[in-house]
Design a protein around this motif. Structure first.
Motif, PDB file in Angstrom:
ATOM      1  N   ASP A 107       0.901  -1.692  -0.186  1.00  0.00           N
ATOM      2  CA  ASP A 107       0.040   0.166  -0.258  1.00  0.00           C
ATOM      3  C   ASP A 107       0.831   1.226  -0.097  1.00  0.00           C
ATOM      4  OD1 ASP A 107       0.792   0.117   2.339  1.00  0.00           O
ATOM      5  OD2 ASP A 107      -0.748  -0.187   2.959  1.00  0.00           O
ATOM      6  N   GLY A 108       1.687   1.079  -0.319  1.00  0.00           N
ATOM      7  CA  GLY A 108       3.091   2.683  -0.091  1.00  0.00           C
ATOM      8  C   GLY A 108       3.974   2.981   1.204  1.00  0.00           C
ATOM      9  N   ARG A 109       3.425   1.931   2.528  1.00  0.00           N
ATOM     10  CA  ARG A 109       3.366   2.256   2.919  1.00  0.00           C
ATOM     11  C   ARG A 109       5.370   1.498   3.423  1.00  0.00           C
ATOM     12  NH1 ARG A 109      -0.031  -0.079   8.084  1.00  0.00           N
ATOM     13  NH2 ARG A 109      -0.024  -1.486   6.185  1.00  0.00           N
ATOM     14  N   VAL A 110       6.136   1.877   4.967  1.00  0.00           N
ATOM     15  CA  VAL A 110       7.674   1.385   4.890  1.00  0.00           C
ATOM     16  C   VAL A 110       7.166   0.669   6.159  1.00  0.00           C
ATOM     17  CG1 VAL A 110       9.801   1.593   4.809  1.00  0.00           C
ATOM     18  CG2 VAL A 110       8.772   3.092   2.921  1.00  0.00           C
ATOM     19  N   LEU A 111       7.862  -0.443   5.860  1.00  0.00           N
ATOM     20  CA  LEU A 111       8.105  -0.941   7.453  1.00  0.00           C
ATOM     21  C   LEU A 111       9.366  -1.068   7.581  1.00  0.00           C
ATOM     22  CD1 LEU A 111       6.684  -2.385   9.603  1.00  0.00           C
ATOM     23  CD2 LEU A 111       7.675  -4.423   8.741  1.00  0.00           C
ATOM     24  N   TRP A 112      10.359  -0.252   8.550  1.00  0.00           N
ATOM     25  CA  TRP A 112      11.169  -0.230   9.350  1.00  0.00           C
ATOM     26  C   TRP A 112      11.385  -0.887  10.730  1.00  0.00           C
ATOM     27  CZ3 TRP A 112      15.419   2.984   7.316  1.00  0.00           C
ATOM     28  CH2 TRP A 112      14.853   3.928   6.255  1.00  0.00           C
ATOM     29  N   LEU A 113      12.596  -1.673  10.641  1.00  0.00           N
ATOM     30  CA  LEU A 113      12.793  -2.649  11.546  1.00  0.00           C
ATOM     31  C   LEU A 113      13.719  -2.277  12.341  1.00  0.00           C
ATOM     32  CD1 LEU A 113      12.378  -5.788   8.949  1.00  0.00           C
ATOM     33  CD2 LEU A 113      10.643  -5.523  11.026  1.00  0.00           C
ATOM     34  N   PHE A 114      13.279  -2.436  13.375  1.00  0.00           N
ATOM     35  CA  PHE A 114      15.007  -2.314  14.280  1.00  0.00           C
ATOM     36  C   PHE A 114      15.858  -3.624  15.378  1.00  0.00           C
ATOM     37  CE2 PHE A 114      12.792   1.703  12.785  1.00  0.00           C
ATOM     38  CZ  PHE A 114      14.219   2.641  12.657  1.00  0.00           C
ATOM     39  N   SER A 115      16.997  -3.346  15.803  1.00  0.00           N
ATOM     40  CA  SER A 115      17.067  -4.629  16.838  1.00  0.00           C
ATOM     41  C   SER A 115      16.916  -3.854  18.389  1.00  0.00           C
ATOM     42  CB  SER A 115      18.808  -5.189  16.539  1.00  0.00           C
ATOM     43  OG  SER A 115      18.991  -5.712  15.758  1.00  0.00           O
ATOM     44  N   ASP A 116      17.994  -3.569  19.293  1.00  0.00           N
ATOM     45  CA  ASP A 116      18.143  -3.522  20.084  1.00  0.00           C
ATOM     46  C   ASP A 116      17.311  -1.727  19.642  1.00  0.00           C
ATOM     47  OD1 ASP A 116      19.188  -5.177  21.374  1.00  0.00           O
ATOM     48  OD2 ASP A 116      21.094  -4.665  21.783  1.00  0.00           O
ATOM     49  N   THR A 117      16.446  -1.186  21.234  1.00  0.00           N
ATOM     50  CA  THR A 117      15.428  -0.419  20.689  1.00  0.00           C
ATOM     51  C   THR A 117      14.921   0.627  22.110  1.00  0.00           C
ATOM     52  OG1 THR A 117      14.858  -0.868  18.298  1.00  0.00           O
ATOM     53  CG2 THR A 117      13.110   0.478  19.839  1.00  0.00           C
ATOM     54  N   TYR A 118      15.053   1.448  22.308  1.00  0.00           N
ATOM     55  CA  TYR A 118      15.132   2.348  23.773  1.00  0.00           C
ATOM     56  C   TYR A 118      13.742   3.436  23.010  1.00  0.00           C
ATOM     57  CZ  TYR A 118      19.352   2.433  25.435  1.00  0.00           C
ATOM     58  OH  TYR A 118      20.674   2.305  26.552  1.00  0.00           O
ATOM     59  N   LEU A 119      12.247   2.372  24.459  1.00  0.00           N
ATOM     60  CA  LEU A 119      11.493   2.895  24.310  1.00  0.00           C
ATOM     61  C   LEU A 119      11.235   4.497  25.410  1.00  0.00           C
ATOM     62  CD1 LEU A 119       9.267  -0.049  23.936  1.00  0.00           C
ATOM     63  CD2 LEU A 119      10.204   1.501  22.023  1.00  0.00           C
ATOM     64  N   GLY A 120      10.123   4.703  25.551  1.00  0.00           N
ATOM     65  CA  GLY A 120      10.198   5.570  27.066  1.00  0.00           C
ATOM     66  C   GLY A 120       9.755   7.186  26.314  1.00  0.00           C
ATOM     67  N   LEU A 121      10.161   8.048  27.125  1.00  0.00           N
ATOM     68  CA  LEU A 121       9.770   9.693  27.141  1.00  0.00           C
ATOM     69  C   LEU A 121      10.973   9.864  26.459  1.00  0.00           C
ATOM     70  CD1 LEU A 121       7.245  10.489  30.462  1.00  0.00           C
ATOM     71  CD2 LEU A 121       6.797  10.433  27.150  1.00  0.00           C
ATOM     72  N   VAL A 122      11.100  11.056  25.788  1.00  0.00           N
ATOM     73  CA  VAL A 122      12.663  12.353  26.299  1.00  0.00           C
ATOM     74  C   VAL A 122      12.270  13.445  26.311  1.00  0.00           C
ATOM     75  CG1 VAL A 122      13.460  13.088  24.096  1.00  0.00           C
ATOM     76  CG2 VAL A 122      13.463  10.512  23.222  1.00  0.00           C
ATOM     77  N   HIS A 123      12.827  13.682  26.890  1.00  0.00           N
ATOM     78  CA  HIS A 123      13.137  15.035  27.317  1.00  0.00           C
ATOM     79  C   HIS A 123      13.871  16.303  26.882  1.00  0.00           C
ATOM     80  CE1 HIS A 123      10.540  12.783  30.588  1.00  0.00           C
ATOM     81  NE2 HIS A 123      12.282  12.194  30.931  1.00  0.00           N
ATOM     82  N   ALA A 124      13.297  17.234  27.339  1.00  0.00           N
ATOM     83  CA  ALA A 124      13.944  18.376  26.482  1.00  0.00           C
ATOM     84  C   ALA A 124      15.502  18.766  27.148  1.00  0.00           C
ATOM     85  CB  ALA A 124      13.171  19.820  26.555  1.00  0.00           C
ATOM     86  N   PRO A 125      16.314  19.230  26.560  1.00  0.00           N
ATOM     87  CA  PRO A 125      17.895  19.866  27.439  1.00  0.00           C
ATOM     88  C   PRO A 125      16.889  20.915  28.063  1.00  0.00           C
ATOM     89  CG  PRO A 125      17.316  20.611  24.813  1.00  0.00           C
ATOM     90  CD  PRO A 125      16.473  19.531  25.220  1.00  0.00           C
ATOM     91  N   PRO A 126      17.799  21.247  28.941  1.00  0.00           N
ATOM     92  CA  PRO A 126      19.134  20.709  29.054  1.00  0.00           C
ATOM     93  C   PRO A 126      19.015  19.248  29.881  1.00  0.00           C
ATOM     94  CG  PRO A 126      18.903  22.575  31.222  1.00  0.00           C
ATOM     95  CD  PRO A 126      17.417  22.455  30.187  1.00  0.00           C
ATOM     96  N   ASN A 127      20.018  17.939  29.824  1.00  0.00           N
ATOM     97  CA  ASN A 127      19.825  16.966  30.114  1.00  0.00           C
ATOM     98  C   ASN A 127      20.476  17.361  31.866  1.00  0.00           C
ATOM     99  OD1 ASN A 127      22.850  17.760  30.097  1.00  0.00           O
ATOM    100  ND2 ASN A 127      22.929  15.294  29.251  1.00  0.00           N
ATOM    101  N   PRO A 128      20.499  15.757  32.916  1.00  0.00           N
ATOM    102  CA  PRO A 128      20.609  16.483  33.815  1.00  0.00           C
ATOM    103  C   PRO A 128      21.470  16.969  34.790  1.00  0.00           C
ATOM    104  CG  PRO A 128      18.904  14.049  34.046  1.00  0.00           C
ATOM    105  CD  PRO A 128      19.523  14.955  32.777  1.00  0.00           C
ATOM    106  N   VAL A 129      22.841  17.326  33.560  1.00  0.00           N
ATOM    107  CA  VAL A 129      24.187  17.375  33.620  1.00  0.00           C
ATOM    108  C   VAL A 129      24.398  18.505  33.622  1.00  0.00           C
ATOM    109  CG1 VAL A 129      24.946  15.183  34.067  1.00  0.00           C
ATOM    110  CG2 VAL A 129      24.973  15.529  31.566  1.00  0.00           C
TER     111      VAL A 129
END
Length: 411
Positions: free
Chosen positions: A85-107
């Motif tokens: 149908d025209g979509r592209v399926l992307w496949l990954f090995s080890d993967t991080y899920l969860g949330l991403v937080h805006a900068p700055p990081n904790p350090v």
């Protein structure tokens, strides 16, 4: 980016070009008919490359989107397949899920970041619209662990008929099964090649079949996993694979090839392996590329067809393999492979990082423009240090894309 093609012309390479063309013609003439798919084989080499900021940026946009807690925020082992149908399926090995937080990081650094306790799964799949926008992450992991201390990494994929002559199509995904091991097998011991079947259009996992079990091969450095790349030619799908080359005396992996009639990837009995002189259903595969030292492949590499020529991209041998992608060419999947030819070093982020796993994406390519991805990871043998650095800067552990152009030696 400097281009030394014209300089080489001025240095008098006309004789070398002529010899290369003559050699290619002799090689093509000598090949068995069943390996000379399509004809028109000529030497192919990289002529130019440039970053693909749009595609790289799309994965950054999607990974940074904090709208969901169960979607992809970073991964490696990047493979793709175009769906009917025209979509592209992307496949990954080890993967991080969860949330991403805006900068700055904790350090205090100006990087988007994730909590170090964010979920890490062994594989994932992301769906892209036909217009090129990433839409959703399928429930992860998509391919469950086969047993304790084992996991599955997806590699190449193909859309095939459900069975011979069937009008219904499915997605076949090649999988590498690995088992927890000790050093030098910090990324797992090669265990088996499998094929998963996904339904269409809903991409539901229907089943997994073992194609080649390698547990009986005592020396783990001699075990071969297939599926790092798959190329269609004539009536066959050629499936490339490699060993991990982790023996101290053999720092570079070797490449192997199998073939399967179109539409039969999920049938173990349909597979044939190149044994060095011919194709056999049950044979110890023989390498088609690699002397274990100067020539060879990374543990993951990619192969494409350019006209009648096969072109293989891999990380270079030796320490250059941390930063440099090189290529080989051949008139048949079984070789002989010529090279390495011209190399290039794509851009890398700051830090103690390395590039790996170059992969071609023909479904995103057109004309003489070939899209390649490469993965980036932090260099740390302990794993814990790498995870901490990948979490403090989420942009590190994501695919990056380049566009390359190939041409003959007289281009």
């Amino acid at each position: 980016m400097p281009d030394d093609t014209r300089a080489r012309r001025r240095n008098g390479t006309g004789l070398g070009i002529l010899l290369a063309l003559v050699c290619a013609a002799v090689l093509l003439t000598a090949l068995p008919d069943h390996d000379r798919e399509g004809g028109g084989c000529t030497p192919r080499t990289l002529t130019s490359w440039s970053p693909d900021a749009k595609l790289t940026g799309e994965f950054a946009r999607y990974g940074d989107d904090a709208g969901r807690t169960d979607d992809w925020t970073g991964g490696d082992g990047t493979h793709s397949v175009r769906l009917p149908d025209g979509r592209v399926l992307w496949l990954f090995s080890d993967t991080y899920l969860g949330l991403v937080h805006a900068p700055p990081n904790p350090v205090g650094e100006s990087y988007a970041w994730r909590d170090p306790s964010a979920p890490l799964v062994r594989n994932s799949a992301v769906v892209m619209s036909r217009e090129g926008r990433l839409l959703t992450t399928l429930p992860a992991p998509l391919f469950p662990d086969p047993g304790p201390q084992q996991w599955r990494w997806p590699v190449a994929a193909r859309v095939e008929p459900r069975s011979s002559g069937s009008a219904q199509q499915v997605v076949r995904v090649l999988l590498w099964t690995r088992t927890t091991g000790q050093a030098p097998w910090i990324y797992g011991v090669p265990t088996a090649t499998e094929v998963a079947t996904l339904s269409l259009p809903d991409l539901r996992l229907e089943g997994i079949t073992t194609v080649l079990d390698q547990r009986s091969v005592v020396d783990a450095s001699q075990r071969v996993l297939f599926g790092t790349s798959a190329v269609d030619a004539g009536d066959w799908t050629y499936v490339f694979g490699g060993d991990d080359g982790r023996a101290a005396s053999r720092p570079v992996s070797k490449a192997y090839v199998a073939r399967v009639p179109h539409g039969r990837l999920a049938e173990p009995g349909a597979w044939e392996y190149w044994d060095g002189s011919g194709w056999a259903a049950r044979a110890r595969p023989a390498p088609v590329l690699g002397d274990g030292q100067r020539t060879g492949v990374g543990s993951a590499f990619t192969v494409v067809r350019d006209g009648g020529t096969y072109v293989l991209f891999t990380m270079a041998a030796g320490t250059a393999g941390l930063t440099t992608i090189t290529s080989y060419w051949a008139c048949a999947p079984t070789g002989p492979w010529q090279g390495p030819t011209r190399s290039f070093s794509p851009s890398l982020p700051q830090g103690d990082v390395a590039a790996y796993n170059p992969q071609a994406h023909p479904e995103l390519s057109d004309g003489d423009r070939l899209v390649l991805s490469y993965d980036v990871n932090w260099l740390d043998a302990t794993g814990a240090g790498a995870q901490a650095n990948l979490s403090r800067n989420v942009s590190l552990y994501r695919p990056r894309f380049v566009t390359v152009h190939l041409a003959g030696p007289d281009a």
